[in-house]
Motif scaffolding. Sequence first.
Motif, short mmCIF file in Angstrom:
data_model
loop_
_atom_site.label_atom_id
_atom_site.label_comp_id
_atom_site.label_asym_id
_atom_site.label_seq_id
_atom_site.Cartn_x
_atom_site.Cartn_y
_atom_site.Cartn_z
N ILE A 1 23.56 3.10 -13.81
CA ILE A 1 22.28 2.51 -14.19
C ILE A 1 21.22 2.93 -13.17
O ILE A 1 21.44 2.82 -11.96
CB ILE A 1 22.37 0.97 -14.22
CG1 ILE A 1 23.56 0.50 -15.08
CG2 ILE A 1 21.05 0.35 -14.69
CD1 ILE A 1 23.52 0.93 -16.52
N PHE A 2 20.08 3.42 -13.65
CA PHE A 2 18.99 3.80 -12.75
C PHE A 2 18.26 2.53 -12.33
O PHE A 2 17.68 1.83 -13.16
CB PHE A 2 18.03 4.79 -13.41
CG PHE A 2 17.19 5.52 -12.42
CD1 PHE A 2 17.73 6.53 -11.64
CD2 PHE A 2 15.86 5.18 -12.24
CE1 PHE A 2 16.95 7.21 -10.71
CE2 PHE A 2 15.07 5.85 -11.31
CZ PHE A 2 15.62 6.87 -10.54
N CYS A 3 18.33 2.21 -11.04
CA CYS A 3 17.78 0.95 -10.52
C CYS A 3 16.70 1.21 -9.48
O CYS A 3 16.66 2.28 -8.86
CB CYS A 3 18.89 0.12 -9.87
SG CYS A 3 20.15 -0.45 -11.03
N LYS A 4 15.88 0.21 -9.28
CA LYS A 4 14.85 0.24 -8.24
C LYS A 4 15.02 -0.98 -7.37
O LYS A 4 15.05 -2.11 -7.87
CB LYS A 4 13.46 0.25 -8.87
CG LYS A 4 12.33 0.33 -7.86
CD LYS A 4 10.99 0.42 -8.56
CE LYS A 4 9.86 0.59 -7.58
NZ LYS A 4 8.57 0.75 -8.26
N SER A 5 15.15 -0.77 -6.07
CA SER A 5 15.29 -1.88 -5.13
C SER A 5 14.00 -2.70 -5.10
O SER A 5 12.91 -2.14 -4.94
CB SER A 5 15.61 -1.36 -3.73
OG SER A 5 15.48 -2.39 -2.78
N ILE A 6 14.13 -4.00 -5.22
CA ILE A 6 12.96 -4.90 -5.14
C ILE A 6 12.40 -4.89 -3.72
O ILE A 6 11.19 -4.96 -3.53
CB ILE A 6 13.35 -6.34 -5.56
CG1 ILE A 6 13.94 -6.36 -6.98
CG2 ILE A 6 12.19 -7.30 -5.41
CD1 ILE A 6 13.02 -5.93 -8.08
N ILE A 7 13.27 -4.75 -2.72
CA ILE A 7 12.84 -4.80 -1.31
C ILE A 7 12.22 -3.49 -0.83
O ILE A 7 11.16 -3.49 -0.23
CB ILE A 7 14.02 -5.18 -0.40
CG1 ILE A 7 14.51 -6.59 -0.72
CG2 ILE A 7 13.65 -5.08 1.08
CD1 ILE A 7 15.79 -6.97 -0.01
N THR A 8 12.89 -2.35 -1.12
CA THR A 8 12.45 -1.08 -0.54
C THR A 8 11.70 -0.18 -1.52
O THR A 8 11.12 0.82 -1.10
CB THR A 8 13.66 -0.28 -0.02
OG1 THR A 8 14.47 0.11 -1.14
CG2 THR A 8 14.46 -1.07 0.98
N ASN A 9 11.75 -0.50 -2.80
CA ASN A 9 11.17 0.33 -3.86
C ASN A 9 11.88 1.67 -4.05
O ASN A 9 11.42 2.50 -4.81
CB ASN A 9 9.67 0.55 -3.67
CG ASN A 9 8.86 -0.68 -3.99
OD1 ASN A 9 9.19 -1.40 -4.92
ND2 ASN A 9 7.84 -0.93 -3.22
N LYS A 10 12.99 1.90 -3.35
CA LYS A 10 13.77 3.12 -3.57
C LYS A 10 14.47 3.03 -4.91
O LYS A 10 14.86 1.95 -5.35
CB LYS A 10 14.81 3.32 -2.47
CG LYS A 10 14.26 3.94 -1.23
CD LYS A 10 15.39 4.37 -0.33
CE LYS A 10 14.84 4.98 0.93
NZ LYS A 10 15.91 5.39 1.82
N GLU A 11 14.63 4.19 -5.54
CA GLU A 11 15.28 4.26 -6.84
C GLU A 11 16.53 5.12 -6.76
O GLU A 11 16.62 6.02 -5.91
CB GLU A 11 14.33 4.87 -7.87
CG GLU A 11 13.08 4.05 -8.09
CD GLU A 11 12.12 4.70 -9.07
OE1 GLU A 11 11.56 3.96 -9.90
OE2 GLU A 11 11.92 5.93 -8.99
N GLY A 12 17.47 4.87 -7.66
CA GLY A 12 18.67 5.69 -7.72
C GLY A 12 19.69 5.12 -8.68
O GLY A 12 19.52 4.04 -9.25
#
Length: 115
Positions: free
Chosen positions: A39-50
């Motif tokens: 699943i392509f996710c985005k961290s709520i804390i860092t805004n990094k995606e992966g």
Amino acid sequence: MQRSIVIKGHTSTYPDPIILEKGQAVLYGKEDTEFPNWIFCKSIITNKEGWVPKQILTTPDAHDIAVVTKDYSAHELTVNQDDILFGLEQLNDWTYCKTENDEYGWVPSFCLTAL
């Protein structure tokens, strides 16, 4: 640990991978069509995606927020044919490996064969 040899080289396409800690919230995105259950996710804390394995995510809420159930790094290894790796975990057609130089990361399982 499963000792393996690289039969097809792989180059990492994500130089700045998403790294998550257990309990961290992510924005739950689309599922990979080539490798299901990623699943392509985005961290709520860092805004990094992966890409994150579906198996370590809670069911997303009404706002598409899910929680990570264990520590995770999306670091991919760049490997060459004939490299020796130690497979630590297989998940969704990828293998989390350790190199002989103690670098850890993911490699597509089709690039490896057991020794």
